[in-house]
Design an enzyme around this catalytic site. Structure first.
Site, PDB file in Angstrom:
ATOM      1  N   MET A 136      -3.624  34.929  60.963  1.00  0.00           N
ATOM      2  CA  MET A 136      -2.576  35.865  60.559  1.00  0.00           C
ATOM      3  C   MET A 136      -1.552  35.188  59.641  1.00  0.00           C
ATOM      4  SD  MET A 136      -1.964  37.903  64.153  1.00  0.00           S
ATOM      5  CE  MET A 136      -0.840  39.105  63.417  1.00  0.00           C
ATOM      6  N   HIS A 137      -0.710  36.014  59.030  1.00  0.00           N
ATOM      7  CA  HIS A 137       0.531  35.630  58.353  1.00  0.00           C
ATOM      8  C   HIS A 137       0.366  34.944  56.999  1.00  0.00           C
ATOM      9  CE1 HIS A 137       1.996  36.469  62.338  1.00  0.00           C
ATOM     10  NE2 HIS A 137       1.582  35.328  62.843  1.00  0.00           N
ATOM     11  N   ASP A 161      -6.528  37.790  64.132  1.00  0.00           N
ATOM     12  CA  ASP A 161      -7.427  37.042  65.016  1.00  0.00           C
ATOM     13  C   ASP A 161      -7.148  37.275  66.495  1.00  0.00           C
ATOM     14  OD1 ASP A 161      -5.020  35.645  64.910  1.00  0.00           O
ATOM     15  OD2 ASP A 161      -5.921  33.737  64.346  1.00  0.00           O
TER      16      ASP A 161
END
Length: 486
Positions: free
Chosen positions: A77-78, A233
């Site tokens: 992520m991110h 995830d």
């Protein structure tokens, strides 16, 4: 059959799942992280695609690829993946464990005082929005060319389908999403100099976002099958082990360590750095605590003593965890929950002339466990319910010794389930099936068979509770010594 692709930090995994919930094939390809400056963590998207090609070639060679009906995507992520108007990558992606944008976090919260109410989260350097604020200040020529901001797995989607799209579980971690309403926040986008036109289309996890491009389908010997939105995830990992409704929870022991609790409404506890995100399923949310280094700490300690993790696990189990075992602060890449301190560092404390590598490894296992237990406490303060136990997933879930230690530390029953090590790729494949067949989570996402239940031992819990107090005191004493400590 359904293909699940998970773009992790240290590698990309692909699996093939059939309708009987069996994983028929799996393959992976490694990835490395670049650290050009302190606190920086980057990867080149081109490396993601090379690993994707390697893993897909390997996994599809194990099955009749003509039977693959849909693809689901999951990933770290991110990460800020930045493209120009032609879709070309502008710079290496800035990853989830990058800590450079600390200053920008404070500035964004000052600019949007209701940011925590909108997102349910603190502004943290690992999230995507402060990365773009950092870019605007430090690399303005690049920022001015940004036409699209994508998350890592969604850049793979673009390569596969030509579509700019994402799912709401991953989008929630960008800190531009109104998480309760599951839509973009114009106020937060404007604070970073961006607009909705630069954001991908929003979808729920099982929704179809496009089909394989003709050249990509031909490259892999597939039909022009649908690709569903998928999930971040952690959300995809939860789908993979059947954590799909309120009251269910999991503990993920991957590179990072995640405590995840599904909820049927928007809940939040930003004061303790709890993440509040959409789940990868419609009308479902989740609470999450994150420690930035979990199983990664095991690799670190193994490298320090020049041994392999399996051997050290055996030695640690033979030695046992005792009151004179050293303490270990597992903050090798800073920390999120509950400290929100990107400058935090790892520490071994309490070494003596008799300390050996088994003691160091036990300290590592325990230190990660203390961090995870603090995360569980923060989730409970937000309203999470763990009475049904927690399902373990991730590579670290294979160790029964560590699982029992974590149960004793946390005072929670931990459940190891079949296939727990497959992780997010399994959830991505399940979401692909939901999108292809139009079925719900109850049919597509059963809990895998129980392998073992690790109930906490009361005596061990009492001993470790005392050590937990020492662990917490150690952090508070040494935190002022970290460089630029928050």
């Amino acid at each position: 059959m359904f293909l699940g692709i998970d773009l992790g930090t240290s590698g990309l995994k692909a699996i093939v799942l059939d309708r009987a919930h069996r994983v028929l094939a799996s393959a992976s390809a490694p990835l490395t992280v670049q650290q050009p400056q302190p606190l920086w963590r980057e990867q080149a998207p081109a490396d993601w695609w090379r690993s994707c090609e390697t893993a897909l070639d390997a996994v599809l060679a194990q099955v009749d690829r003509r039977r693959i009906e849909a693809i689901g995507l999951s990933g770290q992520m991110h990460g800020a993946t930045l493209l120009d108007a032609r879709g070309e990558v502008l710079r290496p992606a800035i990853l989830w464990n990058d800590g450079r944008a600390w200053r920008e976090c404070a500035e964004l919260e000052a600019a949007v005082p209701v940011a925590r109410e909108i997102t349910g989260n603190l502004m943290m350097p690992g999230f995507t929005a402060p990365k773009l604020a950092w870019l605007r200040r430090h690399e303005p020529a690049v920022f001015d060319r940004v036409a699209h901001v994508l998350l890592p797995k969604d850049w793979l989607r673009l390569r596969l389908t030509g579509e700019f799209a994402t799912d709401r579980s991953d989008a929630a971690g960008m800190l531009w999403l109104d998480v309760a309403r599951r839509g973009w926040s114009d106020e937060l986008l404007a604070a970073t100099g961006l607009a909705r036109a630069q954001m991908p289309r929003l979808h729920e996890g099982p929704e179809v976002t496009g089909r394989l491009r003709e050249d990509i389908a031909r490259r892999f010997g597939l039909q022009r099958i649908p690709v569903v939105a998928g999930g971040g995830d952690n959300a995809a990992g939860a789908v993979g082990v059947g954590v799909v409704r309120a009251g269910q929870a999991m503990l993920s022991l991957g590179t990072s360590g995640v405590c995840f609790a599904a909820t049927d409404r928007f809940l939040a506890n930003p004061a303790q750095a709890v993440h509040s995100f959409c789940h990868a399923l419609p009308a479902t949310w989740h609470l999450m605590s994150v420690m930035l280094s979990a199983a990664a700490c095991l690799d670190f300690s193994a490298r320090l003593v020049g041994a392999e993790v399996p051997q050290l696990l055996a030695e640690a189990q033979a030695r046992g965890l005792n009151d004179d075992t050293p303490l270990f602060l597992p903050y090798l890449n800073g920390e999120r929950t509950p400290h929100n301190n990107p400058a935090a560092q790892g520490v071994f404390f309490g070494l003596t002339a008799g300390t050996d590598r088994a003691d160091l490894f036990n300290a590592t296992l325990e230190g990660v466990g203390h961090g995870l237990a603090q995360g569980l406490g923060a989730l409970e303060a937000a309203g999470a319910d763990f009475s049904g136990g927690l399902t373990l997933i991730g590579g670290g879930s294979r160790s029964a010794y560590w699982a029992q230690m974590l149960a004793d530390l946390s005072g929670k029953t931990l459940l190891r389930r079949a296939g727990g090590e497959v992780g997010p790729a399994l959830g991505a494949a399940r979401l692909a099936r939901m999108g292809r067949e139009g079925i719900g989570a109850d049919a597509a996402c059963p809990e895998p068979a129980l392998v073992a239940a690790h109930a906490p031992d009361a005596a061990r819990h009492a001993l470790l509770h005392e050590r937990a107090a020492r662990f917490d005191a150690l952090y508070r004493r040494v935190a002022p010594c970290f460089p630029a400590a928050a």
